[in-house]
Motif scaffolding. Sequence first.
Motif, short mmCIF file in Angstrom:
data_model
loop_
_atom_site.label_atom_id
_atom_site.label_comp_id
_atom_site.label_asym_id
_atom_site.label_seq_id
_atom_site.Cartn_x
_atom_site.Cartn_y
_atom_site.Cartn_z
N SER A 36 -75.20 115.52 6.30
CA SER A 36 -74.40 116.71 6.56
C SER A 36 -73.25 116.68 5.56
CB SER A 36 -73.90 116.66 8.00
OG SER A 36 -73.39 117.89 8.42
N SER A 37 -72.89 117.85 5.00
CA SER A 37 -71.81 117.85 4.01
C SER A 37 -70.82 118.98 4.30
CB SER A 37 -72.36 117.99 2.60
OG SER A 37 -73.00 119.23 2.41
N TYR A 38 -69.58 118.69 3.95
CA TYR A 38 -68.48 119.64 4.05
C TYR A 38 -67.92 119.83 2.65
CZ TYR A 38 -68.70 119.14 9.09
OH TYR A 38 -69.13 119.15 10.40
N VAL A 39 -68.06 121.04 2.12
CA VAL A 39 -67.61 121.35 0.77
C VAL A 39 -66.19 121.91 0.85
CG1 VAL A 39 -67.99 122.87 -1.21
CG2 VAL A 39 -69.94 121.77 -0.09
N PHE A 40 -65.32 121.37 0.00
CA PHE A 40 -63.93 121.81 -0.07
C PHE A 40 -63.60 122.27 -1.48
CE2 PHE A 40 -64.02 118.85 3.46
CZ PHE A 40 -63.25 119.50 4.42
N ASP A 41 -62.66 123.22 -1.56
CA ASP A 41 -62.10 123.59 -2.86
C ASP A 41 -60.76 122.86 -3.02
OD1 ASP A 41 -60.23 125.04 -1.35
OD2 ASP A 41 -60.97 127.00 -1.98
N SER A 42 -60.11 123.08 -4.15
CA SER A 42 -58.87 122.35 -4.43
C SER A 42 -57.72 122.74 -3.50
CB SER A 42 -58.44 122.57 -5.89
OG SER A 42 -58.20 123.95 -6.11
N ALA A 43 -57.86 123.86 -2.78
CA ALA A 43 -56.83 124.27 -1.82
C ALA A 43 -57.09 123.70 -0.43
CB ALA A 43 -56.78 125.80 -1.75
N GLY A 44 -58.17 122.94 -0.28
CA GLY A 44 -58.48 122.35 1.02
C GLY A 44 -59.21 123.29 1.96
N ARG A 45 -59.74 124.40 1.41
CA ARG A 45 -60.56 125.28 2.25
C ARG A 45 -61.97 124.69 2.35
NH1 ARG A 45 -60.73 131.06 -0.18
NH2 ARG A 45 -61.39 129.79 -1.96
N VAL A 46 -62.60 124.89 3.50
CA VAL A 46 -63.95 124.41 3.72
C VAL A 46 -64.92 125.59 3.62
CG1 VAL A 46 -63.83 124.63 6.26
CG2 VAL A 46 -65.43 122.99 5.22
N LEU A 47 -66.08 125.33 3.04
CA LEU A 47 -67.11 126.35 2.88
C LEU A 47 -68.05 126.29 4.08
CD1 LEU A 47 -68.44 128.50 1.03
CD2 LEU A 47 -69.86 126.63 0.12
N LEU A 48 -68.10 127.38 4.83
CA LEU A 48 -69.01 127.50 5.97
C LEU A 48 -70.24 128.28 5.54
CD1 LEU A 48 -66.42 128.49 8.69
CD2 LEU A 48 -67.09 126.21 7.92
N SER A 49 -71.36 127.97 6.16
CA SER A 49 -72.57 128.73 5.85
C SER A 49 -73.24 129.17 7.14
CB SER A 49 -73.54 127.90 4.98
OG SER A 49 -73.98 126.77 5.67
N ARG A 50 -73.87 130.33 7.08
CA ARG A 50 -74.68 130.81 8.20
C ARG A 50 -76.14 130.59 7.81
NH1 ARG A 50 -77.31 135.30 9.34
NH2 ARG A 50 -76.33 136.49 7.65
N PRO A 119 -75.54 110.74 8.17
CA PRO A 119 -74.25 110.46 7.53
C PRO A 119 -73.60 111.75 7.02
CG PRO A 119 -75.85 108.82 6.89
CD PRO A 119 -76.61 109.89 7.63
N VAL A 120 -72.27 111.77 7.08
CA VAL A 120 -71.50 112.97 6.73
C VAL A 120 -70.73 112.73 5.44
CG1 VAL A 120 -69.71 114.57 7.52
CG2 VAL A 120 -71.34 113.61 9.17
N TYR A 121 -70.75 113.72 4.56
CA TYR A 121 -70.12 113.64 3.24
C TYR A 121 -69.08 114.73 3.04
CZ TYR A 121 -73.61 110.27 1.84
OH TYR A 121 -74.39 109.12 1.75
N ARG A 122 -68.05 114.40 2.27
CA ARG A 122 -67.09 115.39 1.76
C ARG A 122 -67.47 115.65 0.31
NH1 ARG A 122 -61.43 113.02 1.12
NH2 ARG A 122 -62.62 111.76 -0.33
N PRO A 176 -58.02 117.00 4.34
CA PRO A 176 -59.39 116.56 4.03
C PRO A 176 -59.55 116.04 2.60
CG PRO A 176 -59.27 118.95 4.21
CD PRO A 176 -57.95 118.42 4.65
N LEU A 177 -58.70 116.48 1.68
CA LEU A 177 -58.81 116.00 0.30
C LEU A 177 -58.25 114.59 0.15
CD1 LEU A 177 -57.88 119.27 -1.64
CD2 LEU A 177 -60.15 118.39 -1.03
N ALA A 178 -57.50 114.12 1.16
CA ALA A 178 -56.91 112.78 1.11
C ALA A 178 -57.65 111.77 1.99
CB ALA A 178 -55.44 112.84 1.52
N TRP A 179 -58.72 112.20 2.67
CA TRP A 179 -59.47 111.25 3.50
C TRP A 179 -59.97 110.09 2.65
CZ3 TRP A 179 -63.12 115.51 5.79
CH2 TRP A 179 -62.43 116.23 6.77
N ALA A 180 -59.84 108.89 3.18
CA ALA A 180 -60.36 107.71 2.48
C ALA A 180 -61.86 107.61 2.70
CB ALA A 180 -59.67 106.45 3.01
N PRO A 181 -62.64 107.53 1.62
CA PRO A 181 -64.09 107.41 1.78
C PRO A 181 -64.48 106.13 2.52
CG PRO A 181 -63.54 108.05 -0.46
CD PRO A 181 -62.24 107.67 0.21
N ALA A 182 -65.61 106.20 3.21
CA ALA A 182 -66.16 105.05 3.91
C ALA A 182 -66.90 104.16 2.92
CB ALA A 182 -67.11 105.52 5.00
N ASP A 183 -67.10 102.92 3.31
CA ASP A 183 -67.83 101.94 2.51
C ASP A 183 -69.33 102.25 2.61
OD1 ASP A 183 -69.05 99.72 1.37
OD2 ASP A 183 -67.85 98.27 2.47
#
Length: 193
Positions: A36-50, A119-122, A176-183
């Motif tokens: 599952s993925s959450y797409v962000f732009d540089s303003a921290g907006r998330v892209l939703l899809s239908r 697994p979930v991705y940014r 969301p742009l500052a979240w620390a990635p998981a190992d």
Amino acid sequence: MTDELVVLVDREGNATGIAPKASIHGTDTPLHLAFSSYVFDSAGRVLLSRRAAHKLTWPDAWTNSCCGHPLPGEPLDGAVTRRLSYELGLDVERVDLMLPAFSYRAVMENGIVEHELCPVYRVVVAADAVPNPDEVGEVEWMPWHEFAEGVVSGRLPISPWCREQVPLLLELGDDPLAWAPADPAALPPAARP
């Protein structure tokens, strides 16, 4: 296009086999590997899809940016990039693992089950999406905080997996742009590179 194959897994995340994607989604869907993925732009907006109206599972449902299945032997981050290109016409700048062991089971009103080790991705992008109508009905950019509050409060109708993922993502911090990635070593065995 030939039928996509998915990786079947046990509860510990070990691969147990492969099966055609079209054959596994029913009333007794086996646990299988997805992302599952959450797409962000540089303003921290998330892209939703239908989701497209003809989808077998959750047709027309609003959800996070993109979900899918890795092909057998395909690294999950590669599957994320491949599906974002195919479904949304996006070139990816960055793919980061956030929730390595997320798993869920959800049942539609008609009895069809989705059962995924997911697994979930940014993902960060710099361009707008160009939805593929075979996969996506429409898209919308939304400020993360507005989206997350709508999901947590129940005001925003959203897919069941997204409803479970958002509270876990909120635990990672406000930005969301500052979240620390998981190992990546925390990925289930079937998903490790």
